[in-house]
Design a protein around this motif. Sequence first.
Motif, PDB file in Angstrom:
ATOM      1  N   SER A 493      29.279  38.166  -6.286  1.00 46.51           N
ATOM      2  CA  SER A 493      30.011  36.848  -6.642  1.00 46.51           C
ATOM      3  C   SER A 493      30.896  36.890  -7.919  1.00 46.51           C
ATOM      4  O   SER A 493      30.745  37.756  -8.857  1.00 46.51           O
ATOM      5  N   GLY A 494      31.914  35.864  -7.934  1.00 47.67           N
ATOM      6  CA  GLY A 494      32.583  35.827  -9.065  1.00 47.67           C
ATOM      7  C   GLY A 494      33.892  35.429  -8.782  1.00 47.67           C
ATOM      8  O   GLY A 494      34.619  35.473  -7.386  1.00 47.67           O
ATOM      9  N   LEU A 525      33.011  34.257  -3.767  1.00 45.26           N
ATOM     10  CA  LEU A 525      33.936  35.097  -4.013  1.00 45.26           C
ATOM     11  C   LEU A 525      35.206  34.797  -3.909  1.00 45.26           C
ATOM     12  O   LEU A 525      35.787  34.159  -2.866  1.00 45.26           O
ATOM     13  N   SER A 526      35.999  34.758  -5.006  1.00 55.29           N
ATOM     14  CA  SER A 526      37.521  34.513  -5.021  1.00 55.29           C
ATOM     15  C   SER A 526      38.498  35.591  -5.549  1.00 55.29           C
ATOM     16  O   SER A 526      37.995  36.054  -6.673  1.00 55.29           O
ATOM     17  N   PHE A 527      39.411  35.684  -4.989  1.00 53.66           N
ATOM     18  CA  PHE A 527      40.443  36.714  -5.534  1.00 53.66           C
ATOM     19  C   PHE A 527      41.873  36.311  -5.537  1.00 53.66           C
ATOM     20  O   PHE A 527      42.416  35.932  -4.428  1.00 53.66           O
ATOM     21  N   SER A 548      45.054  38.028   6.692  1.00 47.15           N
ATOM     22  CA  SER A 548      43.664  38.036   6.460  1.00 47.15           C
ATOM     23  C   SER A 548      43.201  36.987   6.882  1.00 47.15           C
ATOM     24  O   SER A 548      43.702  35.637   6.654  1.00 47.15           O
ATOM     25  N   ARG A 549      41.761  36.830   7.739  1.00 51.21           N
ATOM     26  CA  ARG A 549      41.052  35.359   7.892  1.00 51.21           C
ATOM     27  C   ARG A 549      40.472  34.719   6.547  1.00 51.21           C
ATOM     28  O   ARG A 549      40.396  33.760   6.633  1.00 51.21           O
ATOM     29  N   PHE A 550      40.555  35.567   5.716  1.00 52.25           N
ATOM     30  CA  PHE A 550      40.151  35.248   4.442  1.00 52.25           C
ATOM     31  C   PHE A 550      40.948  34.360   3.313  1.00 52.25           C
ATOM     32  O   PHE A 550      40.953  33.921   2.159  1.00 52.25           O
ATOM     33  N   LYS A 551      42.541  34.589   3.959  1.00 55.82           N
ATOM     34  CA  LYS A 551      43.394  33.896   3.248  1.00 55.82           C
ATOM     35  C   LYS A 551      43.604  32.421   3.081  1.00 55.82           C
ATOM     36  O   LYS A 551      43.674  31.639   4.367  1.00 55.82           O
ATOM     37  N   ARG A 552      43.571  31.827   2.036  1.00 49.95           N
ATOM     38  CA  ARG A 552      43.575  30.520   1.974  1.00 49.95           C
ATOM     39  C   ARG A 552      44.921  29.722   1.774  1.00 49.95           C
ATOM     40  O   ARG A 552      45.226  28.837   2.201  1.00 49.95           O
ATOM     41  N   PHE A 589      45.602  33.779  -2.094  1.00 50.48           N
ATOM     42  CA  PHE A 589      44.371  33.465  -2.452  1.00 50.48           C
ATOM     43  C   PHE A 589      43.396  33.819  -1.266  1.00 50.48           C
ATOM     44  O   PHE A 589      43.557  33.563  -0.073  1.00 50.48           O
ATOM     45  N   LEU A 590      42.336  35.164  -1.596  1.00 53.02           N
ATOM     46  CA  LEU A 590      41.506  35.435  -0.708  1.00 53.02           C
ATOM     47  C   LEU A 590      40.247  34.945  -1.255  1.00 53.02           C
ATOM     48  O   LEU A 590      39.909  35.124  -2.149  1.00 53.02           O
ATOM     49  N   GLN A 591      39.524  34.153  -0.324  1.00 51.91           N
ATOM     50  CA  GLN A 591      38.281  33.551  -0.620  1.00 51.91           C
ATOM     51  C   GLN A 591      37.419  33.347   0.642  1.00 51.91           C
ATOM     52  O   GLN A 591      37.745  33.060   1.798  1.00 51.91           O
ATOM     53  N   ASN A 592      36.147  33.722   0.398  1.00 50.21           N
ATOM     54  CA  ASN A 592      35.024  33.535   1.609  1.00 50.21           C
ATOM     55  C   ASN A 592      34.681  31.777   1.390  1.00 50.21           C
ATOM     56  O   ASN A 592      35.187  31.115   0.450  1.00 50.21           O
ATOM     57  N   ASP A 593      34.010  31.410   2.416  1.00 56.44           N
ATOM     58  CA  ASP A 593      33.692  30.005   2.527  1.00 56.44           C
ATOM     59  C   ASP A 593      32.766  29.477   1.282  1.00 56.44           C
ATOM     60  O   ASP A 593      33.586  28.540   0.764  1.00 56.44           O
ATOM     61  N   ALA A 594      32.204  30.115   0.517  1.00 56.86           N
ATOM     62  CA  ALA A 594      31.565  29.670  -0.735  1.00 56.86           C
ATOM     63  C   ALA A 594      32.605  29.626  -1.709  1.00 56.86           C
ATOM     64  O   ALA A 594      32.479  28.633  -2.613  1.00 56.86           O
ATOM     65  N   GLY A 595      33.367  30.854  -1.941  1.00 54.69           N
ATOM     66  CA  GLY A 595      34.325  30.673  -2.938  1.00 54.69           C
ATOM     67  C   GLY A 595      35.484  29.697  -2.749  1.00 54.69           C
ATOM     68  O   GLY A 595      36.011  29.224  -3.665  1.00 54.69           O
ATOM     69  N   PHE A 596      35.721  29.218  -1.414  1.00 53.42           N
ATOM     70  CA  PHE A 596      36.784  28.233  -1.179  1.00 53.42           C
ATOM     71  C   PHE A 596      36.213  27.023  -1.618  1.00 53.42           C
ATOM     72  O   PHE A 596      36.848  26.039  -2.143  1.00 53.42           O
TER      73      PHE A 596
END
Length: 634
Positions: A493-494, A525-527, A548-552, A589-596
């Motif tokens: 995480s981070g 997780l957030s990038f 990417s499916r993680f792109k917000r 911004f790439l983030q999983n659900d918790a990072g978003f």
Amino acid sequence: MADLLVNGSAKNPASPGRDLPLELLEAGWRKFYSKREQRPYFFNKFTNQSLWDEPTLESPMPTYHQDPLGIATPSPSSVMSPPPQAYELASRRRHSSLDSQQQVVCKKKSPIYLSSCWNLEIPTNVIIHERAMSDVYPPHPDVEIARAQAVMKLRQQYEESCHTREGVHAPGESFNRWLLERKVLDQAEGASSDPILPSDCENPVSPSMCREILNDIPVKLVKPKYISDARKQLTKYAEGAKKVIETRTVSPESRKIVKWNVEDSFAWVRKQMNASYDDYVERLTHLKAQCQPHINEAASSSVESICKKIYNLSKEEARKLCQLSAKIWSDNLIHEVVSPPLTTERKVFCYPRLLGTPSPRLPNVVVNSTKDNTSLKYNEDTVNISTLHFYKLEHLYKLSCKDDPRNEHFTARLWCLLRRYQTYYGPRKNEGLSLQAALPVAVFECLNRVFGVTFECFASPLNCYYRQYCSAFADTDGYFGSRGSLLDFSPLSGSFEANPPFSEELMEAMVNHFENLMESSDEPLSFVICLPEWRDPPTKALIRLESSRFKRKQFVVPAFEHEYRHGFQHLFSQEDAYIRSSHGTLVVFLQNDAGFLKWGPTPERLADLANSFQATKRVKHPTNSSNNSDVLTN
């Protein structure tokens, strides 16, 4: 001078328990003497509390000035286990006494590592599984000198091969991008690997090196400034294409197509004496589009032989360097230490990369420092750094290095670090600039304030803003806070910032790594990724990011409307450290659900970040060559 801890038995007049009542001894209090402060102090081995004055059993919580060790105040409890090395506690030093002379010294030193150009006090929010120590050799000045000579030999061989075989100069930065691409694919590990030179790649032919050499055959094309330049380039390219197709083995059809287009271009030049600048550029673009595929087919085998030659030389030089390291460690009676495997996966906050192999006593390095610049000399090899960055690295070393409590190896390890990066950059002016360019300070401040970013995925001790970062070299940089290579770093995480060097293969590997991390973790997780907006043609990394499916979210900072910090900011004053970017920067911004949920890019946050790119006042960097060095190009 370091404090003297006096140990002894009860019979020893210098015993820590001397002159203390039995009640205080039973409560854990001991009396010691500070050589630095020339006065005794009292330390409680049960609570880690320290006092200048003799304690009482009813002593209240000490104030800042009463606590010489600075560790009496309890820290907030945390559900996470700290790293086993207890980094924060071990890195602290006793405060100076309160006399006026010492206070003046503190006031002079505090701005050096608490500079406005970085913030090394920001704690990390990155959690990882505890990692085994790395089994690579620690840095040594003699090995670094040999490595610098080996890399220079390869650069010269590359330049000579391009000139003698293809009649062109080696493409600028091509060798540096080759090093980046090869290390992504290099399978050599541990003591058998070299931190710079590749030695175990499945395919000895580098696609990036081949692509860049072929692109400059038959002549290197640059954007012309005037009509005469455009006409001259068109003529040179046509003549070069004709020569290549006549002297190489190609199919009759390819030879026919190239010759017809060349003759057609010559006829057009003779007829169009009053052609405009755009006419010449358009004609040159058309000629290259028609001829270049056939030229590449004719020259590909020769270019591939160049790539194989450079790789084989690199493999041989890496083997020699490993043998030299092994000999130095053997002469010092130090054998490779195999770290025991970790039996449990304990979650900890991220900590610097640790080396399992002990370091021999390092030779002396001569340091000469002025107000603005500091030089470090070993034998006849001198490296330079600004004095501000020298103190920054000294502070990072004290925070991160745990095998050198007296800082006896600091200057030698700093020399190795500077020598390593100077070798990596290359000898030409401004070479390696794009490998180390960093985001402006205002952007880092905004990322931390708005998106909780505390970690840089691509940095070095020389240009890092946070003290948590990944870098190219775990062996030299780990002593200064590096967490090692990003591709070997697996956080749970981070919040992260990623501004990768401009290597297509590395950027693609980065995207793959980020997606794998977010697939495997349910924690936040957030990038925040900053990439050059290359769309002619678009790079694979750019396509992967946007699909990417993680792109917000994503947005573009236009070219020439934002800046980067200079790749060589450690060599000159900070007022000259900003350079314009000649290409747009894509922020994704790439983030999983918790990072978003935790750090989602809302419109307000995006506006704040976009404004921070414009927040730095433009300061032109002085020109060091014929090129405009205050413009960062791709």
